[in-house]
Scaffold this motif. Structure first.
Motif, PDB file in Angstrom:
ATOM      1  N   TRP A  26       0.898  -1.221  -0.100  1.00 32.18           N
ATOM      2  CA  TRP A  26      -0.066   0.029   0.101  1.00 32.18           C
ATOM      3  C   TRP A  26       0.818   1.304   0.016  1.00 32.18           C
ATOM      4  O   TRP A  26       0.337   2.369  -0.164  1.00 32.18           O
ATOM      5  N   ILE A  27       2.302   1.171   0.268  1.00 32.84           N
ATOM      6  CA  ILE A  27       2.985   2.362   0.413  1.00 32.84           C
ATOM      7  C   ILE A  27       4.000   2.378  -0.601  1.00 32.84           C
ATOM      8  O   ILE A  27       4.352   3.445  -1.219  1.00 32.84           O
ATOM      9  N   VAL A  28       4.764   1.280  -0.784  1.00 34.53           N
ATOM     10  CA  VAL A  28       5.843   1.470  -2.019  1.00 34.53           C
ATOM     11  C   VAL A  28       5.170   1.473  -3.297  1.00 34.53           C
ATOM     12  O   VAL A  28       4.405   1.014  -3.817  1.00 34.53           O
ATOM     13  N   PRO A  29       5.608   2.410  -4.141  1.00 34.27           N
ATOM     14  CA  PRO A  29       5.325   2.806  -5.491  1.00 34.27           C
ATOM     15  C   PRO A  29       5.277   1.311  -6.279  1.00 34.27           C
ATOM     16  O   PRO A  29       6.065   0.435  -6.322  1.00 34.27           O
ATOM     17  N   GLN A  30       4.115   1.077  -6.916  1.00 36.52           N
ATOM     18  CA  GLN A  30       4.146   0.105  -7.957  1.00 36.52           C
ATOM     19  C   GLN A  30       4.776   0.342  -9.102  1.00 36.52           C
ATOM     20  O   GLN A  30       4.453   1.401  -9.652  1.00 36.52           O
ATOM     21  N   GLY A  31       5.477  -0.709  -9.794  1.00 37.35           N
ATOM     22  CA  GLY A  31       6.248  -0.277 -11.063  1.00 37.35           C
ATOM     23  C   GLY A  31       6.597  -1.767 -11.602  1.00 37.35           C
ATOM     24  O   GLY A  31       6.600  -2.800 -10.938  1.00 37.35           O
ATOM     25  N   PHE A  32       7.214  -1.616 -12.742  1.00 38.59           N
ATOM     26  CA  PHE A  32       7.489  -2.642 -13.327  1.00 38.59           C
ATOM     27  C   PHE A  32       8.848  -2.416 -14.446  1.00 38.59           C
ATOM     28  O   PHE A  32       8.779  -1.340 -15.083  1.00 38.59           O
ATOM     29  N   PHE A  33       9.545  -3.707 -14.465  1.00 38.36           N
ATOM     30  CA  PHE A  33      10.449  -3.453 -15.769  1.00 38.36           C
ATOM     31  C   PHE A  33       9.776  -4.210 -17.078  1.00 38.36           C
ATOM     32  O   PHE A  33       8.907  -5.095 -16.785  1.00 38.36           O
ATOM     33  N   ASP A  34      10.304  -4.014 -18.149  1.00 40.15           N
ATOM     34  CA  ASP A  34       9.917  -4.721 -19.314  1.00 40.15           C
ATOM     35  C   ASP A  34      10.699  -6.260 -19.157  1.00 40.15           C
ATOM     36  O   ASP A  34      11.588  -6.200 -18.611  1.00 40.15           O
ATOM     37  N   LEU A  35      10.037  -7.129 -19.523  1.00 40.31           N
ATOM     38  CA  LEU A  35      10.704  -8.649 -19.444  1.00 40.31           C
ATOM     39  C   LEU A  35      10.924  -9.183 -20.927  1.00 40.31           C
ATOM     40  O   LEU A  35      10.146  -8.713 -21.830  1.00 40.31           O
ATOM     41  N   VAL A  36      11.828  -9.694 -21.001  1.00 38.19           N
ATOM     42  CA  VAL A  36      11.948 -10.790 -22.114  1.00 38.19           C
ATOM     43  C   VAL A  36      12.406 -12.213 -21.821  1.00 38.19           C
ATOM     44  O   VAL A  36      12.685 -12.353 -20.770  1.00 38.19           O
TER      45      VAL A  36
END
Length: 476
Positions: A26-36
């Motif tokens: 609920w606190i840490v920003p949600q994010g992502f890297f592109d995946l291969v």
């Protein structure tokens, strides 16, 4: 008079960690890297592609509760392997083979427990470093607990021997196909290069582990009340004894079957890619062989097997809930954000400090990504370009990954194999943490020294690819 603080049950501690992970989503920003997807079918992050999610999704309390049974399902391979081993060892114990083996080992090592500790730490470290064995040590837990009890040591000493060997083997591995090979492939340097340094540091690190376990063992021998396990029930349920049967022909045949099972397991791991399902099948076959040679009869063998499984119900729950900590973070989409955030400070450090920083980051990330190969696929694509910019050779980045992943395997509660080992031995996690945190500190300090010297003397410069700096100019 106030009552002292009482450490909660290990299961409560793990559930509390799950709750902390849930709050973090609920606190840490949600994010992502592109995946291969690699040729081996594994997903690998793409460096420089991290982005914060445009919209935030929240895990509900119901999502948190359903994570627990999902985690049990996700850890089913380890859980059912532990059940299988526990049941089969109960059959072997009913034949008198394990007690006879303990008696024979007492004749060999009874007056020199330090020799036993060194041999076990060395052998397990060698096996883990060569072929990546880990869960395969679970069958030895109760045997070594019984042996240590007979030698006036305790279950903590038995677990210390196993886990120190396991963690050090992974940390300084020269050949491990699940860590070294994968990390070097991702770093685009020759596989198994840099072998000389890793072989050179193997014995010194094994000696650190041996010294720590033996120092504790000596205290227990001198004063049994100093044992961290004093007052706690033994997982052998009083089956430990002062007199042991002689190792007869029937026992020897059963032990020969055990050795053949281990050889078959090693062969399958090395040549067929076997893991816990196949290893479970091997031990079931040995259990059947043991019941026949030991003349237990079908009904008694079945009853002994079930009793052995029953004794490990608590261990199974610990393994499953431990898996849930990482699962919550994956569901909450904060895993990549944590990796990204931890990697950013490295760019502000010099090469030597950055190498130590990589060690610390890999150690922390192993809590969230307990799979060695999984951690390589997530972290190495980020560490390699950062190292190229700062001046950390890729070979050193791989070594920092090995140290961080391997040594922390000994203490992180998300490691299902660790939870299985301490659960079978009846060692509460908080006591194991107290025992192991000092050993981890010693190993981390030695690892930091090795990394600084590796950077200073150009370890890996001979295989470092030529990296061209990309300069972007304004053409307008």
């Amino acid at each position: 008079m106030t009552q002292g603080f009482r450490v909660p049950h290990t299961l409560i501690l793990l559930l509390a960690m799950m709750l902390v992970a849930y709050i973090a989503t609920w606190i840490v920003p949600q994010g992502f890297f592109d995946l291969v997807t690699t040729e081996q079918g594994r997903q690998m992050v793409v460096a420089g592609t991290y982005q914060v999610s445009e919209s935030r999704s929240y895990l509900t309390p119901w999502d948190f509760l359903t994570t627990i049974p999902r985690a049990l399902a996700a850890a089913q391979d380890v859980i059912f392997f532990v059940f299988t081993v526990g049941g089969v060892l109960a059959i072997a114990r009913a034949t008198g083979t394990i007690d006879a083996l303990i008696g024979r080992l007492l004749e060999r090592f009874g007056d020199a427990p330090q020799k036993l500790i060194f041999v076990v730490v060395f052998a397990f470290a060698l096996a883990s470093g060569a072929i990546g064995t880990a869960g395969e040590y679970i069958p030895f837990v109760l045997i070594l607990v019984g042996l240590c009890k007979a030698m006036r040591l305790d279950a903590m000493t038995a677990v210390g021997m196993i886990v120190a060997g396991y963690g050090i083997g992974y940390g300084v591995s020269a050949f491990n196909p699940f860590t070294v090979l994968i990390a070097q492939q991702i770093a685009e340097i020759p596989v198994y290069s840099g072998l000389e340094l890793r072989l050179a540091i193997f014995i010194p690190f094994v000696l650190i582990g041996f010294h720590h376990v033996w120092s504790y063992g000596k205290k227990v021998l001198a004063d049994p009340d100093s044992s961290m396990m004093a007052g706690l029930p033994c997982p052998l349920h009083g089956a430990e004894q002062g007199q042991y049967p002689k190792l007869n022909r029937r026992h020897q045949l059963i032990l020969l079957g055990f050795v053949l099972a281990l050889v078959t397991a090693v062969w399958g791991i090395a040549t067929k890619g076997w893991y816990l399902y196949e290893l479970g099948a091997v031990f079931i076959a040995w259990g059947m062989f043991t019941a026949i040679v030991g003349k237990l009869g079908a009904d008694r063998a079945a009853n002994e097997f079930i009793e052995g499984v029953k004794d490990l119900a608590t261990t199974a729950m610990l393994i499953g809930v431990a898996r849930g900590i990482a699962l919550v973070m994956e569901d909450g989409q904060i895993l990549h954000s944590l990796v990204h955030g931890l990697s950013l400070p490295l760019s502000y450090l010099g090469a030597e400090l950055a190498a130590v920083g990589m060690l610390i980051i890999q150690t922390l990330l192993n809590l969230f990504i307990p799979s060695g190969s999984g951690q390589a696929y997530v972290t190495m694509p980020l560490m390699v370009p950062v190292g190229d910019i700062i001046g950390v050779p890729r070979q050193v980045a791989v070594l920092a990954y090995q140290f961080g992943d391997g040594f922390s395997n000994m203490i992180i509660p998300t490691n299902a194999v660790l939870m299985g080992i301490i659960g079978m031995a009846g060692v509460p996690y908080h006591l194991w943490f107290r025992f192991c945190i000092v050993l981890l500190g010693k190993l981390m300090l030695a690892a930091a020294v090795v990394l600084v010297l590796a950077v200073t003397f150009g370890y890996g410069d001979d295989v470092q690819p030529q990296v061209n700096t990309l300069v972007i100019t304004d053409t307008n």
